[in-house]
Design an enzyme around this catalytic site. Structure first.
Site, mmCIF file in Angstrom:
data_model
loop_
_atom_site.group_PDB
_atom_site.id
_atom_site.type_symbol
_atom_site.label_atom_id
_atom_site.label_comp_id
_atom_site.label_asym_id
_atom_site.label_seq_id
_atom_site.Cartn_x
_atom_site.Cartn_y
_atom_site.Cartn_z
ATOM 1 N N ASP A 52 15.271 72.463 19.811
ATOM 2 C CA ASP A 52 15.572 70.961 20.328
ATOM 3 C C ASP A 52 15.945 70.443 19.575
ATOM 4 O O ASP A 52 15.827 70.440 18.187
ATOM 5 C CB ASP A 52 14.040 70.560 20.971
ATOM 6 C CG ASP A 52 14.359 69.327 21.791
ATOM 7 O OD1 ASP A 52 15.568 69.431 22.533
ATOM 8 O OD2 ASP A 52 13.454 68.535 21.694
ATOM 9 N N TYR A 93 16.012 65.701 24.192
ATOM 10 C CA TYR A 93 15.915 66.497 25.534
ATOM 11 C C TYR A 93 16.887 67.594 25.694
ATOM 12 O O TYR A 93 17.473 67.671 26.668
ATOM 13 C CB TYR A 93 16.163 65.447 26.655
ATOM 14 C CG TYR A 93 15.633 64.030 26.410
ATOM 15 C CD1 TYR A 93 14.233 63.747 26.052
ATOM 16 C CD2 TYR A 93 16.404 62.954 26.264
ATOM 17 C CE1 TYR A 93 13.585 62.489 25.721
ATOM 18 C CE2 TYR A 93 15.935 61.852 26.056
ATOM 19 C CZ TYR A 93 14.649 61.577 25.871
ATOM 20 O OH TYR A 93 14.097 60.495 25.540
ATOM 21 N N HIS A 94 17.009 68.451 24.576
ATOM 22 C CA HIS A 94 17.883 69.515 24.572
ATOM 23 C C HIS A 94 17.375 70.931 24.523
ATOM 24 O O HIS A 94 17.644 71.568 23.409
ATOM 25 C CB HIS A 94 19.048 69.152 23.609
ATOM 26 C CG HIS A 94 19.720 68.028 23.684
ATOM 27 N ND1 HIS A 94 20.382 67.440 22.859
ATOM 28 C CD2 HIS A 94 19.926 67.473 25.006
ATOM 29 C CE1 HIS A 94 21.083 66.472 23.304
ATOM 30 N NE2 HIS A 94 20.719 66.438 24.687
ATOM 31 N N PRO A 95 16.220 71.384 24.891
ATOM 32 C CA PRO A 95 15.416 72.728 24.658
ATOM 33 C C PRO A 95 16.378 73.648 25.114
ATOM 34 O O PRO A 95 16.986 73.855 25.904
ATOM 35 C CB PRO A 95 14.155 72.579 25.289
ATOM 36 C CG PRO A 95 14.595 71.777 26.512
ATOM 37 C CD PRO A 95 15.503 70.302 26.104
#
Length: 547
Positions: free
Chosen positions: A308, A483-485
């Site tokens: 992330d 918010y980028h898993p």
């Protein structure tokens, strides 16, 4: 399947025979693309399952509405990490979309693809067909670029990509300030090169959010061969030996089964996709047995390699009452902004989660930028909470290629129990150093001459935080997700890879994963546009294999 079950997205009642050519689990950034493309020729029947509701919430369609949806349980999975050792043992909130459109219905709307080198690195790691030259046609195919078609962009696609609709002196001053510190101006982060400062483009059309539910699913609603079920929680995939045959899902108190003649496509995202595989018996055998789940395939890589992007924000007190704080905290200005948006679809309600920003290198030894900046003409302690009562603006640093990797593991055989999420932020020396150096460069920009007329003081971390150790402690104390898993069902050829180059689950027939979880590693930027590209490319591969 009961006659009363209603497909809200297509407008057609679901047929009694619960059998389809393709069953798609998850109607998010990838799932809506798949639903459109696989049903387009009318030859295949498609069922799209979404655990959340239809996208009827008004704030979904207003760009600035992401702030309202950040902690809205009706459309958000509201996940939390386990205590993060690198962030002083804090748990980090992980919002993910639980609604038609998935996270594309609640995200910050930025359209960024990452660097050309990201995809070439995927290819060099053995993932044939995933280099930049391979994926560029799919970015262009998806895109309806406001600026028109060129070497790097497409026009006429289903995904609107637009310039910002609100002039803001602070955002403009940031770009000038970056140039004053030696960062060049870049009019197109998705063009020939990423490095530089400029304005972000967004997935909007005429001031409205263009989620994949809006841009891909809505045009397909009238197709008789597409059926969409909302409030449909997938519980497990059913197998015949090692062939995926059906999806068991719950709607209200009723458990239903949808069989797939051709394939099941899992598009739940970096958290829900590995969770569903593990619940279904595909995952680390020891974990599955611990929870009483029969092992279909011992796949130790399912849930591994979670990555992330971390962001660390700097907050400035503004010398003029021109920030969004001033508008939101003033009843008359707030009403006027709402009226302006309602009449013209312009103004502060069109603000995305980044107006201007930039990409830069923290060291001249690097070939490409390793840090991204998001600039915002407002400030808050935490995203989704009240804006500060003072005039304020903020900017964050984000290390675009973190080395740290974590994991996702089910905690129970009950699909309603949230999984255990461990991201391991700041676990490596490179990650710690990059965040500290990134903060130093960002502070230089925020104190450059172009922004000086707007700055009263640095509120957070404040002028007393100076040394590398103090800056690292600040990162640990205030850093959070952007918010980028990704990467929990990683594509590759090694023993821990979950899917192959055609996104088929290795060791299983009739099952693919199509979403951000298949990324071999994180792209250097926001993830929504790459996930849409992945689904566009996967759609072609699936249809090719069906011939």
């Amino acid at each position: 399947m009961s006659k009363e079950t209603f497909s809200r997205a297509s407008g057609h009642p679901a047929p009694e025979a619960a059998e389809y050519d393709y069953v798609i689990v998850g109607a998010g950034s990838a799932g809506c693309v798949l639903a459109n493309r696989l049903s387009a020729d009318g030859k295949h029947t498609v069922l799209l399952l979404e655990a959340g509701p239809a996208d009827t919430n008004l704030w979904i369609h207003v760009p600035l509405g992401y702030g309202k949806l950040f902690k809205e349980k009706a459309v958000n999975w509201m996940y939390q990490t386990e205590p993060e050792p690198g962030l002083d043992g804090r748990t980090i909130f992980q919002p993910r979309g639980k609604v038609l459109g998935g996270s594309s219905s609640i995200n910050g709307l930025l359209y960024l693809r990452g660097q050309h080198q990201d995809y070439d690195r995927w290819r060099q790691r053995g993932n044939a067909g995933w280099g930049y030259d391979d994926v560029l046609p799919y970015f262009k195919k998806s895109e309806d670029q406001q600026r028109g078609e060129n070497e790097f962009h497409g026009a006429g696609g289903l995904l609107p990509v637009s310039d910002w609709r609100h002039a803001d002196p602070l955002s403009e001053a940031f770009v000038v300030a970056a140039a004053e510190t030696g960062i060049p101006t870049n009019p197109d982060f998705n063009g020939a090169a990423q490095e530089g400062a400029g304005f972000f483009q967004t997935t909007t059309r005429r001031g409205r959010r263009a989620s994949t539910a809006y841009s891909y699913l809505r045009p397909a609603r009238s197709r008789n061969n597409l059926h969409v079920e909302t409030s449909a929680q997938a519980q497990r995939i059913l197998f015949d030996g090692r062939r995926a045959k059906a999806v068991e899902y719950r709607q209200g108190r009723t458990v239903r089964t949808a069989r797939a003649r051709k394939e099941i496509l899992v598009s739940g995202g970096a958290y829900n996709s590995p969770q569903l595989l593990q619940l279904s018996g595909v995952g680390p055998a020891e974990l599955l047995r611990k929870h009483g789940i029969d092992v279909v395939l011992d796949a130790p890589g399912v849930g591994n390699d979670l990555q992330d992007h971390l962001q660390v924000r700097v907050v400035m007190r503004c010398a003029r009452k021109i920030t969004l704080n001033d508008i939101v905290n003033h009843p008359v200005r707030r009403v006027l902004a709402g009226a302006r948006y309602a009449a013209f679809r312009t103004g502060p309600l069109t603000i995305a989660a980044g107006t201007s920003g930039g990409f830069f290198k923290t060291s001249p030894r690097l070939a490409t930028p390793d840090v991204q900046i998001h600039f915002l003409p407002f400030s808050t302690d935490k995203m989704g909470e009240k804006l500060h009562p003072f005039s304020g603006f903020s900017a964050s640093v984000c290390q675009v290629r973190p080395e740290s990797r974590g994991s996702l593991r089910i905690k129970s055989a009950d699909p309603l129990v949230p999984p255990e999420i461990r991201i391991n932020y700041l676990a490596t020396e490179t990650d710690r150093t990059t965040n500290v150096e990134g903060l130093k460069i960002l502070r230089k920009i925020l104190h450059a001459p172009a922004l000086k007329p707007y700055v009263v003081e640095e509120v957070d971390p404040g002028s007393k935080v100076v040394s590398d150790e103090e800056l690292l402690n600040y990162c640990r104390r205030r850093g959070s997700t952007i918010y980028h898993p990704t990467s929990t069902c990683r594509m590759g050829n090694d023993p821990l890879a979950v899917v192959d180059q055609r996104l088929r689950v290795r060791g299983i027939e009739g099952l693919r994963v199509v979403d951000g979880s298949i990324m071999p590693d994180l792209v250097s930027g926001n993830t929504n546009a790459p996930i849409i590209m992945i689904a566009e490319k996967a759609s072609d591969m699936i249809l090719e294999d069906a011939r």
